[in-house]
Design a protein around this motif. Structure first.
Motif, short mmCIF file in Angstrom:
data_model
loop_
_atom_site.label_atom_id
_atom_site.label_comp_id
_atom_site.label_asym_id
_atom_site.label_seq_id
_atom_site.Cartn_x
_atom_site.Cartn_y
_atom_site.Cartn_z
N LEU A 146 70.96 81.10 34.61
CA LEU A 146 69.73 81.09 33.83
C LEU A 146 68.57 81.15 34.82
O LEU A 146 68.31 80.21 35.56
CB LEU A 146 69.66 79.82 32.97
N LEU A 147 67.88 82.30 34.87
CA LEU A 147 66.80 82.48 35.84
C LEU A 147 65.53 81.76 35.43
O LEU A 147 64.86 81.12 36.25
CB LEU A 147 66.48 83.98 36.01
N SER A 148 65.17 81.90 34.16
CA SER A 148 63.94 81.25 33.69
C SER A 148 64.03 81.00 32.20
O SER A 148 64.80 81.65 31.50
CB SER A 148 62.71 82.12 34.00
N HIS A 149 63.21 80.06 31.75
CA HIS A 149 63.09 79.79 30.32
C HIS A 149 61.68 79.27 30.05
O HIS A 149 61.04 78.71 30.93
CB HIS A 149 64.15 78.79 29.84
N GLN A 150 61.23 79.54 28.83
CA GLN A 150 59.87 79.13 28.48
C GLN A 150 59.81 78.91 26.98
O GLN A 150 60.37 79.68 26.20
CB GLN A 150 58.92 80.25 28.89
N VAL A 151 59.12 77.85 26.58
CA VAL A 151 58.94 77.57 25.16
C VAL A 151 57.79 78.43 24.65
O VAL A 151 56.72 78.47 25.24
CB VAL A 151 58.63 76.07 24.92
N LYS A 152 58.02 79.11 23.56
CA LYS A 152 57.00 79.97 22.95
C LYS A 152 56.10 79.08 22.09
O LYS A 152 56.43 78.74 20.96
CB LYS A 152 57.69 81.05 22.12
N GLN A 153 54.94 78.71 22.64
CA GLN A 153 54.06 77.73 21.99
C GLN A 153 53.35 78.29 20.75
O GLN A 153 53.08 77.55 19.82
CB GLN A 153 53.00 77.24 22.99
N ASN A 154 53.06 79.60 20.75
CA ASN A 154 52.31 80.16 19.63
C ASN A 154 53.17 80.39 18.39
O ASN A 154 52.65 80.73 17.34
CB ASN A 154 51.61 81.45 20.03
#
Length: 175
Positions: A149-157
């Protein structure tokens, strides 16, 4: 004792029998006619093939003496070898293994394979972090290896706050 019902008068064939016999004869004649036409077409095609082979042999014989040993440049040879290697890769197996790992909680956004590096990068969106990690774990089977898993981000919008992720993996191509 039982009575035996013997009929010594032969019955005449019915109209249906005669019609069926005529239809069968017509169908047989049509098949025979069609077979003759196909046989003629086959003979003509074989004749054209033999003529083309003779012409190709004559042309090839004339070119053998004038043709250089190495037809391709070094760059062209390298590109050709790379193209052949890319064709030999089991792309269907790669995509099938990725597809089998996808659950209802994961959506794939992009799959970017690299034939030269035998690597694949996968972008996607998961309902939550547990679903993303389960997807990474499900990918860890043949032909994929070294799944990270290279990266992850929570989609806030987004009101459901899905996880957008990037995964890198290598795969075994069998060659």
């Amino acid at each position: 004792m039982r009575e035996i019902d013997l009929d010594f008068q032969p019955r005449r064939p019915g109209a249906l029998s005669i019609v069926l016999l005529l239809v069968g004869a017509l169908l047989a004649a049509d098949v025979w006619h069609e077979y003759g036409g196909l046989r003629d077409q086959l003979a003509a095609a074989e004749s054209r093939l033999q003529q083309a082979e003779r012409r190709a042999e004559r042309l090839d014989a004339g070119r053998r003496d004038s043709r250089p040993e190495n037809v391709f440049t070094a760059d062209e040879s390298k590109a050709l070898r790379q193209a052949i290697a890319a064709i030999r890769i089991d792309w269907e197996g790669l995509y099938r293994s990725i597809d089998q790992a996808v659950s209802e909680e994961v959506s794939l956004l992009a799959i970017r394979p690299s034939a030269a590096g035998k690597a694949v990068q996968i972008s996607g969106e998961a309902r939550d972090m547990a679903a993303a990690l389960a997807f990474v774990e499900a990918l860890r089977r043949a032909p994929l290896a070294q799944v990270v898993l290279l990266s992850h981000q929570v989609k806030q919008n987004d009101p459901q706050h899905p996880i957008i992720f990037e995964i890198a993996a290598t795969w075994l191509t069998g060659s």
